[in-house]
Each structure stands twice: as structure tokens, then as C-alpha cells.
Scaffold this active site. Structure first.
Site, PDB file in Angstrom:
ATOM      1  N   THR A 171       0.827  -1.204   0.000  1.00  0.00           N
ATOM      2  CA  THR A 171       0.000   0.000   0.000  1.00  0.00           C
ATOM      3  C   THR A 171       0.862   1.256   0.000  1.00  0.00           C
ATOM      4  OG1 THR A 171      -0.252   0.526   2.374  1.00  0.00           O
ATOM      5  CG2 THR A 171      -1.568  -1.319   1.476  1.00  0.00           C
ATOM      6  N   ASP A 229      -4.626   5.518   2.494  1.00  0.00           N
ATOM      7  CA  ASP A 229      -4.262   6.433   3.567  1.00  0.00           C
ATOM      8  C   ASP A 229      -4.631   5.720   4.853  1.00  0.00           C
ATOM      9  OD1 ASP A 229      -4.076   8.352   5.524  1.00  0.00           O
ATOM     10  OD2 ASP A 229      -5.292   9.857   4.496  1.00  0.00           O
ATOM     11  N   ASN A 238       3.957  -0.710   8.616  1.00  0.00           N
ATOM     12  CA  ASN A 238       5.188   0.052   8.434  1.00  0.00           C
ATOM     13  C   ASN A 238       4.945   1.544   8.251  1.00  0.00           C
ATOM     14  OD1 ASN A 238       8.112   0.468   7.440  1.00  0.00           O
ATOM     15  ND2 ASN A 238       6.912   1.059   5.643  1.00  0.00           N
ATOM     16  N   SER A 288       7.831  -0.314  15.226  1.00  0.00           N
ATOM     17  CA  SER A 288       7.968   0.631  16.322  1.00  0.00           C
ATOM     18  C   SER A 288       9.297   1.354  16.130  1.00  0.00           C
ATOM     19  CB  SER A 288       7.887  -0.097  17.659  1.00  0.00           C
ATOM     20  OG  SER A 288       8.010   0.784  18.747  1.00  0.00           O
ATOM     21  N   TYR A 320       6.593  12.052  18.428  1.00  0.00           N
ATOM     22  CA  TYR A 320       6.971  10.782  17.791  1.00  0.00           C
ATOM     23  C   TYR A 320       7.257   9.734  18.864  1.00  0.00           C
ATOM     24  CZ  TYR A 320       9.511   7.330  15.041  1.00  0.00           C
ATOM     25  OH  TYR A 320       9.929   6.153  14.460  1.00  0.00           O
ATOM     26  N   LYS A 326       5.191   6.067  19.441  1.00  0.00           N
ATOM     27  CA  LYS A 326       5.809   4.746  19.466  1.00  0.00           C
ATOM     28  C   LYS A 326       5.676   4.077  20.840  1.00  0.00           C
ATOM     29  CE  LYS A 326       7.023   4.701  15.171  1.00  0.00           C
ATOM     30  NZ  LYS A 326       6.315   3.807  14.213  1.00  0.00           N
ATOM     31  N   THR A 359      17.535   6.054   5.962  1.00  0.00           N
ATOM     32  CA  THR A 359      16.407   6.195   5.051  1.00  0.00           C
ATOM     33  C   THR A 359      16.085   7.684   4.962  1.00  0.00           C
ATOM     34  OG1 THR A 359      14.750   6.051   6.801  1.00  0.00           O
ATOM     35  CG2 THR A 359      15.517   3.980   5.850  1.00  0.00           C
TER      36      THR A 359
END
Length: 272
Positions: free
Chosen positions: A32, A56, A83, A134, A148, A152, A183
Site C-alpha cells: 500500500t 491512507d 510500516n 515501532s 513521535y 511509538k 532512510t
């Protein structure tokens, strides 16, 4: 034996890397993304083994519909990898209500809705594996990532509880807890608050700690994730990267020492 994997946030980063690794070895993948064009290369290369779905994750009804479509298309869903997510950078005082809500919507509620949606499928199958992305920041914290961190930490509490609730149905739950990786999580995928000068020193200290060695190589995570998916007895928690476990261990040792130093007062508060 090939498995059917449903993975969110497959347009880039870990999601795309892991999706392609699964496809390369012959698994069926439901991938997705908000922008389906980001999956064109995988579709062209792997054909019918991939089902690209625009999604979404913040939309609960769309999450349930996507799981239903995946089940109808491939006949089963063996693994869900939640993810999708992003980082919101900024101090807590700087954060607007909208920024905070959007961070929790994607990182926590999207994951919750998809977990709820896949559970009837996995219960009917008598087996399944829900993997939640996580972070080491679900166990320890860094300044200027407060919301953030909170998202988590919420994922950790939810998933540990879920693991206990669904074990009897043959469903496993795992939390992947990476340290920093190279990333675009802190780049194009990130959101930023409007900076207050009062927190310039905090931001500067945070940036000073971001040495190149801290960030792992994303491609190096693939083998660990495949082993997690293939495990007959997967762990509840899996660190990724060489810094995550030592950092958490050191932090928890400090917490234990503080708890012990206050244990007499804590026990007295029980009242009997």
C-alpha cells in the site's frame, strides 16, 4: 512455503525494501501507498505476485476495505507489516494541535485500525503474524521528537497487550525497534514544527549527536526481517541496529536504580 504479506508504507524506505525482498523470494505481497505510481517498478517486475493498493492508513473504513480486498484477491493474509509512519521533529511546546493529532493518527491509529481489520481474517485461518514497526524511541526518548516518541510508546503498549490477547488464536505479534537508519525518515518523509528560538540550544545538541555511524544501512535489515517472518516462534520485540539494545539496556538500568532508591516510599504508599 510462500506467504501472503500485507505491508503499508511501501512507497519508499523500509517498506519498499522489504516488499521487494519478499517478492524476490516468491511471496505474494499486498503493497500500500498513498501514491500508487511509486509502486510501478515493482508491479512491472513482479506482475501478479504484487497487489498495489492506494491507502491512507488514517482512514479506518479504507483500512478495513483494503484488508478485505487483499483477502479476496490472494485468499489469505499470513503477515501484516504495519510500516506506515513518519517523524515529527520539534519541541513539545512548539507542536500545534494539528501536528500532534496527525502524528498520532498515522503512527498509532492507522496501525490500530489495520490490526483490528486483519484479526478476523487471521482468527479464521487459525494463524497469522502482525508485525508493528515501532522504534527504539518506543522504549527510550530523544528531545525534539516528543510526539513521535509518544506515538511509538503507544504502539508498544498496544502491541504487547494485543500479543497476550490473540496468542490463543495462533496469532503472533512482533515489534520491530530500529535505531537510526539512513532512510529518508528524517528527510523528505519528516514533518517539522515552527521553531522557537528558546529551543535552539536543544536542537543544536540533538544535531551534534547525529554522527554518521549512528545510522545503519537500510538494506542490511532485510535478512533480519525475513528471519522474523519465517520464525515459528517469533519474538515480541526485535531490535535492528547495533546501538538500539545497548542504549535501551543502559537506560533501563538507570531506571531500575532510581526505582530501587524510591522503593521504600513506593511500598509505604500501598497502605497495608
Amino acid at each position: 512455503m510462500a506467504k501472503t504479506i500485507f505491508i503499508t508504507g511501501a512507497s519508499r524506505g523500509f517498506g519498499k525494501l522489504w516488499a521487494e525482498a519478499l517478492l524476490q523470494r516468491g511471496d505474494k505481497v499486498v503493497a500500500t501507498a498513498r501514491d500508487l505510481s511509486t509502486l510501478d517498478d515493482l508491479v512491472n517486475k513482479y506482475g501478479d505476485n504484487i497487489l498495489p493498493l492506494q491507502l491512507d492508513v488514517n482512514d479506518r473504513a479504507a483500512d478495513f476495505a483494503a484488508i478485505s480486498k487483499a483477502k479476496e484477491h490472494f485468499g489469505s493474509i499470513d503477515v501484516l507489516i504495519n510500516n506506515a509512519g513518519y517523524g515529527l521533529f520539534g519541541s513539545i511546546e512548539e507542536t500545534t494541535e494539528q501536528e500532534a493529532r496527525e502524528q498520532m493518527e498515522t503512527n498509532f491509529f492507522g496501525l490500530l485500525w489495520l490490526s483490528q481489520a486483519v484479526l478476523p481474517v487471521m482468527r479464521e485461518q487459525g494463524q497469522g503474524h502482525i508485525i508493528q514497526l515501532s522504534s527504539v524511541l518506543g522504549l527510550v526518548t530523544l528531545p525534539v521528537l516528543g510526539i513521535y516518541n509518544a506515538s511509538k510508546f503507544a504502539v508498544e503498549g498496544l502491541s504487547e497487550t494485543l500479543a497476550a490477547e490473540v496468542k490463543g488464536f495462533g496469532i503472533n505479534v512482533s515489534l520491530i525497534e530500529p535505531n537510526g537508519f539512513a532512510t529518508d525518515w528524517a528527510g523528505a518523509s519528516a514533518a517539522q514544527t515552527t521553531a522557537m528560538p528558546e529551543y535552539d540550544a536543544v536542537r543544536a545538541a540533538f544535531q551534534a549527536g547525529l554522527t554518521d555511524d549512528i545510522f545503519g544501512v537500510p538494506e542490511a535489515t532485510t535478512d533480519a526481517v525475513l528471519k522474523l517472518i519465517d520464525s515459528e516462534n517469533p519474538p515480541l520485540r526485535l531490535f535492528l541496529g547495533k546501538y538500539a539494545q545497548p542504549w535501551v539496556k543502559q537506560t533501563y538500568e538507570g531506571r531500575a536504580a532510581e526505582w530501587d532508591s524510591w522503593s521504600e516510599i513506593a511500598n509505604a504508599a500501598h497502605g497495608k
